[in-house]
Design a protein around this motif. Structure first.
Motif, PDB file in Angstrom:
ATOM      1  N   LEU A 165      46.638 -78.041 -34.065  1.00  0.00           N
ATOM      2  CA  LEU A 165      46.891 -79.442 -33.359  1.00  0.00           C
ATOM      3  C   LEU A 165      48.316 -79.180 -32.557  1.00  0.00           C
ATOM      4  O   LEU A 165      49.280 -78.624 -32.652  1.00  0.00           O
ATOM      5  CB  LEU A 165      46.049 -80.182 -33.170  1.00  0.00           C
ATOM      6  CG  LEU A 165      44.721 -79.804 -33.889  1.00  0.00           C
ATOM      7  CD1 LEU A 165      44.469 -81.637 -33.944  1.00  0.00           C
ATOM      8  CD2 LEU A 165      43.826 -80.144 -32.426  1.00  0.00           C
ATOM      9  N   PRO A 166      48.162 -79.787 -30.426  1.00  0.00           N
ATOM     10  CA  PRO A 166      49.288 -79.645 -30.230  1.00  0.00           C
ATOM     11  C   PRO A 166      50.350 -81.179 -31.482  1.00  0.00           C
ATOM     12  O   PRO A 166      49.514 -81.539 -31.897  1.00  0.00           O
ATOM     13  CB  PRO A 166      49.289 -80.583 -28.957  1.00  0.00           C
ATOM     14  CG  PRO A 166      47.863 -79.977 -28.775  1.00  0.00           C
ATOM     15  CD  PRO A 166      47.611 -79.592 -29.931  1.00  0.00           C
TER      16      PRO A 166
ATOM     17  N   ALA B 275      36.271 -72.495 -36.190  1.00  0.00           N
ATOM     18  CA  ALA B 275      35.515 -72.587 -35.460  1.00  0.00           C
ATOM     19  C   ALA B 275      35.902 -75.068 -35.431  1.00  0.00           C
ATOM     20  O   ALA B 275      35.709 -75.297 -34.918  1.00  0.00           O
ATOM     21  CB  ALA B 275      33.971 -72.881 -35.950  1.00  0.00           C
ATOM     22  N   ALA B 276      36.991 -74.780 -36.975  1.00  0.00           N
ATOM     23  CA  ALA B 276      37.297 -75.828 -36.701  1.00  0.00           C
ATOM     24  C   ALA B 276      38.088 -76.279 -35.921  1.00  0.00           C
ATOM     25  O   ALA B 276      38.411 -77.791 -36.194  1.00  0.00           O
ATOM     26  CB  ALA B 276      37.926 -76.156 -38.994  1.00  0.00           C
ATOM     27  N   LEU B 277      38.875 -76.015 -35.634  1.00  0.00           N
ATOM     28  CA  LEU B 277      40.162 -76.398 -34.862  1.00  0.00           C
ATOM     29  C   LEU B 277      39.512 -76.351 -32.809  1.00  0.00           C
ATOM     30  O   LEU B 277      39.433 -77.047 -32.748  1.00  0.00           O
ATOM     31  CB  LEU B 277      40.705 -74.622 -34.373  1.00  0.00           C
ATOM     32  CG  LEU B 277      42.596 -74.830 -33.533  1.00  0.00           C
ATOM     33  CD1 LEU B 277      43.263 -76.610 -33.976  1.00  0.00           C
ATOM     34  CD2 LEU B 277      43.215 -73.779 -34.028  1.00  0.00           C
ATOM     35  N   ARG B 278      38.396 -75.869 -32.887  1.00  0.00           N
ATOM     36  CA  ARG B 278      38.141 -76.199 -31.733  1.00  0.00           C
ATOM     37  C   ARG B 278      37.319 -77.037 -31.673  1.00  0.00           C
ATOM     38  O   ARG B 278      37.487 -78.103 -30.523  1.00  0.00           O
ATOM     39  CB  ARG B 278      37.220 -74.493 -31.638  1.00  0.00           C
ATOM     40  CG  ARG B 278      36.149 -75.033 -29.678  1.00  0.00           C
ATOM     41  CD  ARG B 278      35.037 -73.844 -29.088  1.00  0.00           C
ATOM     42  NE  ARG B 278      34.072 -73.661 -30.364  1.00  0.00           N
ATOM     43  CZ  ARG B 278      32.854 -72.595 -29.777  1.00  0.00           C
ATOM     44  NH1 ARG B 278      33.043 -72.350 -28.555  1.00  0.00           N
ATOM     45  NH2 ARG B 278      31.544 -72.887 -30.848  1.00  0.00           N
ATOM     46  N   GLU B 279      36.576 -77.816 -32.346  1.00  0.00           N
ATOM     47  CA  GLU B 279      35.741 -78.692 -33.167  1.00  0.00           C
ATOM     48  C   GLU B 279      36.831 -79.959 -32.823  1.00  0.00           C
ATOM     49  O   GLU B 279      36.695 -81.113 -32.068  1.00  0.00           O
ATOM     50  CB  GLU B 279      34.844 -79.140 -33.919  1.00  0.00           C
ATOM     51  CG  GLU B 279      34.093 -80.000 -34.359  1.00  0.00           C
ATOM     52  CD  GLU B 279      33.440 -80.168 -35.262  1.00  0.00           C
ATOM     53  OE1 GLU B 279      33.268 -81.463 -35.321  1.00  0.00           O
ATOM     54  OE2 GLU B 279      33.591 -79.041 -35.833  1.00  0.00           O
ATOM     55  N   ALA B 280      38.304 -79.382 -33.930  1.00  0.00           N
ATOM     56  CA  ALA B 280      38.923 -80.678 -33.316  1.00  0.00           C
ATOM     57  C   ALA B 280      39.660 -80.789 -31.594  1.00  0.00           C
ATOM     58  O   ALA B 280      39.751 -82.411 -31.530  1.00  0.00           O
ATOM     59  CB  ALA B 280      40.610 -80.204 -34.192  1.00  0.00           C
TER      60      ALA B 280
ATOM     61  N   VAL C  38      37.485 -80.413 -29.018  1.00  0.00           N
ATOM     62  CA  VAL C  38      37.032 -81.569 -28.143  1.00  0.00           C
ATOM     63  C   VAL C  38      37.231 -82.182 -28.936  1.00  0.00           C
ATOM     64  O   VAL C  38      36.483 -83.384 -27.803  1.00  0.00           O
ATOM     65  CB  VAL C  38      35.618 -80.300 -28.927  1.00  0.00           C
ATOM     66  CG1 VAL C  38      34.565 -81.484 -27.402  1.00  0.00           C
ATOM     67  CG2 VAL C  38      35.975 -78.952 -28.373  1.00  0.00           C
ATOM     68  N   ARG C  39      36.488 -82.711 -30.292  1.00  0.00           N
ATOM     69  CA  ARG C  39      35.978 -84.409 -30.533  1.00  0.00           C
ATOM     70  C   ARG C  39      37.314 -85.501 -30.313  1.00  0.00           C
ATOM     71  O   ARG C  39      37.643 -86.413 -30.705  1.00  0.00           O
ATOM     72  CB  ARG C  39      35.406 -83.886 -32.405  1.00  0.00           C
ATOM     73  CG  ARG C  39      34.102 -83.527 -31.433  1.00  0.00           C
ATOM     74  CD  ARG C  39      33.339 -83.518 -33.645  1.00  0.00           C
ATOM     75  NE  ARG C  39      32.231 -82.561 -32.795  1.00  0.00           N
ATOM     76  CZ  ARG C  39      30.860 -82.955 -32.134  1.00  0.00           C
ATOM     77  NH1 ARG C  39      31.033 -84.552 -32.030  1.00  0.00           N
ATOM     78  NH2 ARG C  39      30.058 -82.062 -32.340  1.00  0.00           N
ATOM     79  N   ARG C  40      38.545 -83.999 -30.993  1.00  0.00           N
ATOM     80  CA  ARG C  40      39.779 -85.299 -30.962  1.00  0.00           C
ATOM     81  C   ARG C  40      40.502 -85.944 -29.736  1.00  0.00           C
ATOM     82  O   ARG C  40      40.998 -86.498 -29.505  1.00  0.00           O
ATOM     83  CB  ARG C  40      40.301 -85.267 -32.151  1.00  0.00           C
ATOM     84  CG  ARG C  40      39.859 -84.968 -34.027  1.00  0.00           C
ATOM     85  CD  ARG C  40      40.521 -84.574 -35.169  1.00  0.00           C
ATOM     86  NE  ARG C  40      41.877 -84.784 -35.186  1.00  0.00           N
ATOM     87  CZ  ARG C  40      42.938 -84.157 -35.637  1.00  0.00           C
ATOM     88  NH1 ARG C  40      41.920 -83.416 -37.071  1.00  0.00           N
ATOM     89  NH2 ARG C  40      43.752 -84.311 -36.099  1.00  0.00           N
ATOM     90  N   LEU C  41      40.347 -84.484 -29.457  1.00  0.00           N
ATOM     91  CA  LEU C  41      41.138 -85.016 -28.023  1.00  0.00           C
ATOM     92  C   LEU C  41      40.488 -84.350 -26.702  1.00  0.00           C
ATOM     93  O   LEU C  41      41.127 -84.862 -26.049  1.00  0.00           O
ATOM     94  CB  LEU C  41      42.388 -83.808 -27.596  1.00  0.00           C
ATOM     95  CG  LEU C  41      43.750 -83.530 -29.431  1.00  0.00           C
ATOM     96  CD1 LEU C  41      44.454 -81.827 -29.155  1.00  0.00           C
ATOM     97  CD2 LEU C  41      44.289 -84.966 -29.659  1.00  0.00           C
TER      98      LEU C  41
END
Length: 295
Positions: free
Chosen positions: A106-107, A132-137, A139-142
């Motif tokens: 993540l940034p 997939a966990a990074l993409r979900e982060a 999408v969902r967190r940022l």
């Protein structure tokens, strides 16, 4: 760096004309040919070394310089950058050049988050997440959109591992003892890679630790740690050319991945929740038992 060079080689093998722009390190000057040989590249591609003085915003100035070189060369069918090099792909996308950013975490700051968000919303932009966990982060967190975000995990080039080397032959090539049980770790030796966990796990074991992939200072620090723990004399080496990695892995009885929930990248960022390490896929290619943390 091996992931970057192997990505370039894979694109070159598909018939694409590939140019890799990297900053020239004045402390460790290398020619393009030396870089190709060090990383074991058998399919050549163009490497441009750009001089960028160290100091304030050196990374940003390098990306500006790389983009100017792309424009001077007549543009590109695709501008591909990795992780924190957001500026280069943003400039390319703004100029109408299709651009892709491969992210491994993540940034780290509000500014980097805004830059990545702005890039993601551009018409000519796409992103690759390594898990997939990074993409979900994202999408969902940022709040990023899944559209234009591809998941592509790490991988391995099987050619250096084919055909597989018998253990005895591999040990002769690597200079390792023939009869001694060996637990092998390859990769960064800096703090945050779980090596303290590995050293502790080997306490009292009838096996020797083989570890390599760091600077001489990092090798000495690990040697001091093993001495303090009372391990059998380990076999520790600084970084070796990547072309020699298969013989080292084929030498192993066990391959170790001692990552912890505080697994640090070279930049100091914790990557435990998102990583897709090349080490795993190279270990699998060697066909040896793997002992790994349950991340």
């Amino acid at each position: 760096h091996i992931q970057i060079t192997q990505m370039c080689q894979a694109m070159a093998r598909l018939g694409h004309s590939v140019t890799l722009y990297i900053p020239q390190d004045p402390r460790n000057p290398s020619s393009p040919q030396q870089i190709l040989e060090y990383y074991g590249m058998d399919t050549p591609f163009d490497i441009r070394l750009l001089e960028v003085p160290e100091g304030f915003q050196a990374a940003m100035r390098f990306q500006w310089r790389a983009f100017r070189e792309i424009r001077r060369s007549g543009g590109a069918a695709l501008c591909y950058a990795r992780d924190r090099d957001v500026l280069a792909v943003t400039l390319a996308a703004a100029a109408g050049i299709p651009a892709c950013l491969e992210v491994h975490n993540l940034p780290v700051s509000a500014r980097e988050r805004w830059q990545t968000w702005a890039f993601h919303r551009m018409k000519a932009a796409g992103m690759v997440c390594i898990t997939a966990a990074l993409r979900e982060a994202y999408v969902r967190r940022l709040g990023f959109s899944e559209s234009g975000m591809l998941v592509a995990s790490g991988g391995v080039d099987l050619r250096p591992f084919t055909p597989p080397l018998p253990k005895a032959e591999a040990r002769r090539a690597a200079g390792f003892p023939q009869e001694e049980p060996l637990v092998v770790y390859t990769g960064g030796l800096y703090a945050g890679r779980g090596l303290e966990c590995l050293v502790e796990a080997m306490r009292g074991r009838n096996a020797s630790l083989v570890a390599g992939g760091g600077t001489p200072d990092q090798v000495e620090a690990l040697a001091a740690q093993t001495r303090a723990t009372g391990l059998r004399a380990p076999i520790l080496r600084p970084a070796v050319p990547h072309a020699r990695i298969p013989e080292i892995l084929f030498s192993a009885d066990v391959l170790a991945m001692p990552y912890t929930w505080r697994t640090l990248q070279a930049s100091g960022r914790n990557s435990a929740a998102f990583m897709s390490p090349m080490k795993l896929f190279e270990y699998l290619a060697a066909g040896r038992p793997i002992v790994a943390s349950d991340l």
